[in-house]
Design a protein around this motif. Structure first.
Motif, PDB file in Angstrom:
ATOM      1  N   GLY A  65       0.852  -1.159  -0.054  1.00 38.00           N
ATOM      2  CA  GLY A  65       0.226   0.014  -0.082  1.00 38.00           C
ATOM      3  C   GLY A  65       0.837   1.324  -0.059  1.00 38.00           C
ATOM      4  N   ASN A 223      -3.568  -2.549  -0.111  1.00 41.13           N
ATOM      5  CA  ASN A 223      -4.445  -3.313  -1.230  1.00 41.13           C
ATOM      6  C   ASN A 223      -4.947  -4.566  -0.962  1.00 41.13           C
ATOM      7  N   PHE A 225      -6.219  -8.130  -2.044  1.00 42.40           N
ATOM      8  CA  PHE A 225      -6.633  -8.862  -3.449  1.00 42.40           C
ATOM      9  C   PHE A 225      -7.887  -9.624  -3.038  1.00 42.40           C
ATOM     10  N   ASP A 262     -11.988  -2.279  -7.092  1.00 37.69           N
ATOM     11  CA  ASP A 262     -11.422  -1.318  -8.078  1.00 37.69           C
ATOM     12  C   ASP A 262     -11.763  -1.976  -9.373  1.00 37.69           C
ATOM     13  N   THR A 265      -8.006  -2.926 -11.070  1.00 36.95           N
ATOM     14  CA  THR A 265      -6.849  -3.530 -10.406  1.00 36.95           C
ATOM     15  C   THR A 265      -7.517  -4.768  -9.629  1.00 36.95           C
ATOM     16  N   VAL A 267      -8.918  -5.125  -6.666  1.00 36.59           N
ATOM     17  CA  VAL A 267      -8.268  -5.093  -5.406  1.00 36.59           C
ATOM     18  C   VAL A 267      -9.292  -3.929  -4.548  1.00 36.59           C
ATOM     19  N   LYS A 269      -9.516  -1.748  -0.853  1.00 37.50           N
ATOM     20  CA  LYS A 269      -8.605  -0.887   0.125  1.00 37.50           C
ATOM     21  C   LYS A 269      -9.247  -1.160   1.374  1.00 37.50           C
TER      22      LYS A 269
END
Length: 370
Positions: A65, A223, A225, A262, A265, A267, A269
């Motif tokens: 991050g 981040n 996943f 997102d 991406t 991911v 947050k």
């Protein structure tokens, strides 16, 4: 000669008899008393005992991050007038105090605000004199009450207009004639500057002219996943390191999980609040984060202090009700995290484990079983 022999024969027979008795007694084997080690109550009272419990299996999850300013302690400054920037007094990275002037803008709107205040001030003074005269005439009988009340209403209107113009001027920084002073509303560091001298500024600009942030604590936006979303929770402790300080660890807790992905991406947050003594952490700094991974299933867990490692195997001493009061149990350890061992087999929830002097007891029981 015969008398001598008669005299010594009984003595010889006695000696032989005694020797025979002694020999026969020595050849008889005396049975030995067998002994077996047991765990006494007095010894048990001196030992540390742990209980096996079932709990979720935890392991580490590694995330990345970056550092961001704490939005709750950040001020984005937008001047409310248009004009030309004539003086910039600070730059990015500077520390500013509350009320400190950051820049000066020459604005015709400020001239209008100043003029309105002066006009309203004069109107209020005239209205006040008229009200005082009307009050004097009314008390002396030369004027009616209606005339006095009308004069008083005019004064109230003039006073309200003056107060409004003064408030507008104060909101826009006060200033002198055409100058508008851009001031810091909070103490902190200037982390963004979007202006320069002789630049034209319009109120409809989308970017703030300055951004001031208190960096005593910051946010680490990490981040997560998609495969790790179920493994983290709000309140989890997080350990972080940076490229700038590889030997220093920064601690925080997950304060908020943003429950959206997102679209690019893939991911999610998560926000970690981090104390920042010495202002070592800077906005936009890259961080590596280590958090605990949670699992839905439970596994038997014990303190790792009671485990014995012998001949490439793990053992524990389990208390029992039968003599000798303790047994050696081989276990399979699946993982050890922060002093706790998660046992895949060999133990059940509620088993009581000896957690002190266990090596001595283990060696004693092992020798006895050989």
């Amino acid at each position: 000669m015969q008398n001598i022999m008669k005299r010594y024969i009984p003595a010889a027979v006695f000696i032989i008899s005694v020797y025979g008795l002694t020999t026969s007694c020595g050849s008889k084997k005396i049975p030995e008393k067998s002994t077996q080690w047991t765990l006494t109550d007095s010894l048990l009272r001196t030992l540390a005992v742990d209980t096996a419990t079932a709990m979720p299996l935890e392991s580490e999850i590694y995330l990345t991050g970056k550092i961001s300013e704490n939005e709750d302690k950040t001020a984005r400054i937008f001047p409310m007038v248009s004009g030309i920037v004539t003086d910039v007094k600070v730059h990015s990275g500077d520390f500013v105090k509350k009320g400190q002037v950051l820049a000066v803008i020459k604005s015709p709107e400020m001239a209008g605000f100043t003029a309105d205040q002066r006009i309203n001030s004069n109107d209020m003074a005239i209205a006040k004199r008229n009200m005082e005269v009307a009050e004097s005439f009314y008390k002396s009988g030369l004027n009616s009450q209606k005339d006095y009340e009308e004069a008083k209403r005019n004064y109230d209107k003039a006073e309200a207009a003056y107060n409004k113009s003064s408030a507008v001027l104060a909101i826009n920084g006060g200033g002198h004639q055409t100058n508008y002073a851009v001031k810091a509303p909070v103490p902190g560091f200037v982390i963004s500057k979007k202006t320069a001298e002789n630049m034209q500024w319009r109120p409809d600009n989308t970017d703030p002219i300055f951004t001031v942030a208190d960096l005593n604590n910051v946010w680490a936006v990490i981040n997560v996943f998609e495969s790790d979303i179920s493994s983290i929770r709000e309140g989890d402790p997080v350990q972080m390191s940076t490229l700038s300080y590889p030997d220093k660890t920064f601690s925080g807790r997950i304060d908020k999980i943003y429950n959206v992905l997102d679209p690019e991406t893939k991911v999610m947050k998560a926000r970690v609040v981090v104390d920042n003594p010495g202002f070592l952490l800077k906005p936009e700094m890259f961080v590596r984060a280590q958090a605990k991974r949670h699992a839905d299933s439970n596994q038997v867990s014990i303190s790792s202090r009671g485990i014995i490692f012998d001949h490439d195997k793990y053992y524990v001493l389990v208390l029992t009700n039968a003599k000798p009061g303790v047994v050696i149990r081989e276990i399979k350890v699946s993982k050890t995290v922060e002093g706790r061992a998660y046992v895949a087999s060999g133990l059940q929830e509620g088993d009581r484990i000896i957690a002190s002097r266990q090596v001595f007891i283990y060696n004693t029981l092992s020798d006895q079983q050989q």
